[in-house]
Design a protein around this motif. Structure first.
Motif, PDB file in Angstrom:
ATOM      1  N   GLU A   1       5.574   4.270   6.450  1.00 59.46           N
ATOM      2  CA  GLU A   1       4.251   3.704   6.594  1.00 59.46           C
ATOM      3  C   GLU A   1       4.802   1.579   6.170  1.00 59.46           C
ATOM      4  OE1 GLU A   1       2.916   5.403   2.353  1.00 59.46           O
ATOM      5  OE2 GLU A   1       2.438   7.127   3.458  1.00 59.46           O
ATOM      6  N   HIS A   2       6.324   2.009   6.165  1.00 58.41           N
ATOM      7  CA  HIS A   2       6.117   0.058   5.410  1.00 58.41           C
ATOM      8  C   HIS A   2       6.277  -0.398   6.534  1.00 58.41           C
ATOM      9  CE1 HIS A   2       7.988  -2.822   3.448  1.00 58.41           C
ATOM     10  NE2 HIS A   2       8.898  -3.315   3.647  1.00 58.41           N
TER      11      HIS A   2
ATOM     12  N   MET B   1       0.646  -1.174   0.217  1.00 61.12           N
ATOM     13  CA  MET B   1       0.398  -0.309  -0.040  1.00 61.12           C
ATOM     14  C   MET B   1       0.622   1.148  -0.048  1.00 61.12           C
ATOM     15  SD  MET B   1      -2.808   0.949   3.037  1.00 61.12           S
ATOM     16  CE  MET B   1      -3.695  -0.440   2.037  1.00 61.12           C
TER      17      MET B   1
ATOM     18  N   GLN C   1       5.147   0.004   9.755  1.00 71.27           N
ATOM     19  CA  GLN C   1       3.121   0.452  10.483  1.00 71.27           C
ATOM     20  C   GLN C   1       2.874  -1.319   9.304  1.00 71.27           C
ATOM     21  OE1 GLN C   1       0.527   3.234   8.908  1.00 71.27           O
ATOM     22  NE2 GLN C   1      -0.877   2.619  10.761  1.00 71.27           N
ATOM     23  N   VAL C   2       3.002  -1.036   7.952  1.00 67.24           N
ATOM     24  CA  VAL C   2       1.839  -2.278   7.840  1.00 67.24           C
ATOM     25  C   VAL C   2       3.418  -3.387   7.867  1.00 67.24           C
ATOM     26  CG1 VAL C   2       1.889  -3.179   5.056  1.00 67.24           C
ATOM     27  CG2 VAL C   2       0.678  -1.108   5.373  1.00 67.24           C
ATOM     28  N   GLU C   3       4.358  -3.403   8.298  1.00 65.67           N
ATOM     29  CA  GLU C   3       5.303  -4.791   8.101  1.00 65.67           C
ATOM     30  C   GLU C   3       5.046  -4.779  10.311  1.00 65.67           C
ATOM     31  OE1 GLU C   3       5.403  -7.397   5.970  1.00 65.67           O
ATOM     32  OE2 GLU C   3       4.813  -5.959   4.452  1.00 65.67           O
TER      33      GLU C   3
ATOM     34  N   SER D   1      -4.548   2.771  12.186  1.00 72.14           N
ATOM     35  CA  SER D   1      -6.082   2.885  11.269  1.00 72.14           C
ATOM     36  C   SER D   1      -6.862   2.589  12.622  1.00 72.14           C
ATOM     37  CB  SER D   1      -5.750   1.348   9.984  1.00 72.14           C
ATOM     38  OG  SER D   1      -5.065   0.498  11.434  1.00 72.14           O
TER      39      SER D   1
END
Length: 233
Positions: free
Chosen positions: A85-86, A1, A88-90, A158
């Protein structure tokens, strides 16, 4: 994302006449892909989760550096945002602030890019921190730490019950700190949490706050449906 967002933002940065300079050459989004790949390759396990590098150096050719000159500052800012951001995703965490710089390697042909990544501790590893629900920690320093849904917040959540800019944690003003009767010598830096006009409010240990509230070690800060723990360090 994160890469998809980066690609859309960078497309807007180089749209129009300027975009012709990038056709058939190194694309900004390719640098983003290399950066996130380095994060994945160099990640390492730590007691509180997975650590990722937080200091990046992007090496490109002299012709590509000249081509990027007009957007270099914006590109570096986007790469730092992409790393956050990466992470947060991982569910990665960092030892210190995320930084990125671009450098020129005269031996590189046009189109070649290399990203080096290192782990660099923050200036004060003993400073206060915020513990997220998944165990990741975010350091609290001299600058206000904003909590909200937007990607430019220091803590991005989120949670649909969290406002875009929901609350912030910041050093308390000396007058506010002295007003509590606490010793400034015993506690060199005190922090407070303030609601930023959020829709659902901010709570400390279950109590809704209407004015900035000084924080103690172990205080539980609830924004929306998410609870964060403050550790004084």
């Amino acid at each position: 994302m994160g890469l998809q967002h980066l690609e859309r933002r960078l497309e807007r940065m180089v749209e129009g006449v300027f975009a012709r300079a990038f056709r058939g050459t190194l694309q900004p989004v390719e640098i983003g892909r290399r950066l996130t790949r380095e994060m994945d390759l160099k990640r390492t396990m730590a007691p509180k989760g997975t650590l990722a590098p937080n200091e990046f150096v992007v090496w490109i050719s002299e012709p590509d550096r000249e081509r990027f000159a007009a957007i270099e500052d914006e590109l570096v800012d986007e790469l730092v945002l992409l790393a956050k951001e990466h992470a947060q995703v991982e569910r990665y965490s960092f030892l210190g602030p995320v930084s990125a710089v671009m450098e020129t390697d005269d031996s590189f042909p046009a189109g070649k890019v290399m990203v080096s990544a290192d782990f660099t501790p923050g200036e004060d590893p003993e400073r206060a921190r915020l513990v997220l629900p998944d165990g990741r920690t975010v350091s609290v320093g001299a600058s206000p730490l904003t909590i909200g849904r937007l990607p430019d917040c220091a803590v991005v959540l989120s949670d649909s019950n969290v406002s875009r800019y929901h609350a912030e944690i910041r050093p308390a003003a000396p007058t506010a700190a002295l007003g509590t009767g606490r010793s400034r010598l015993a506690t060199p830096t005190l922090y407070e949490v303030a609601d930023l006009g959020s829709t659902n409010g901010t709570r400390v240990n279950g109590m809704l706050i209407t004015v900035p509230r000084l924080l103690d070690d172990g205080d539980r800060i609830t924004v929306g449906a998410t609870t964060l723990v403050f550790e004084a360090g």
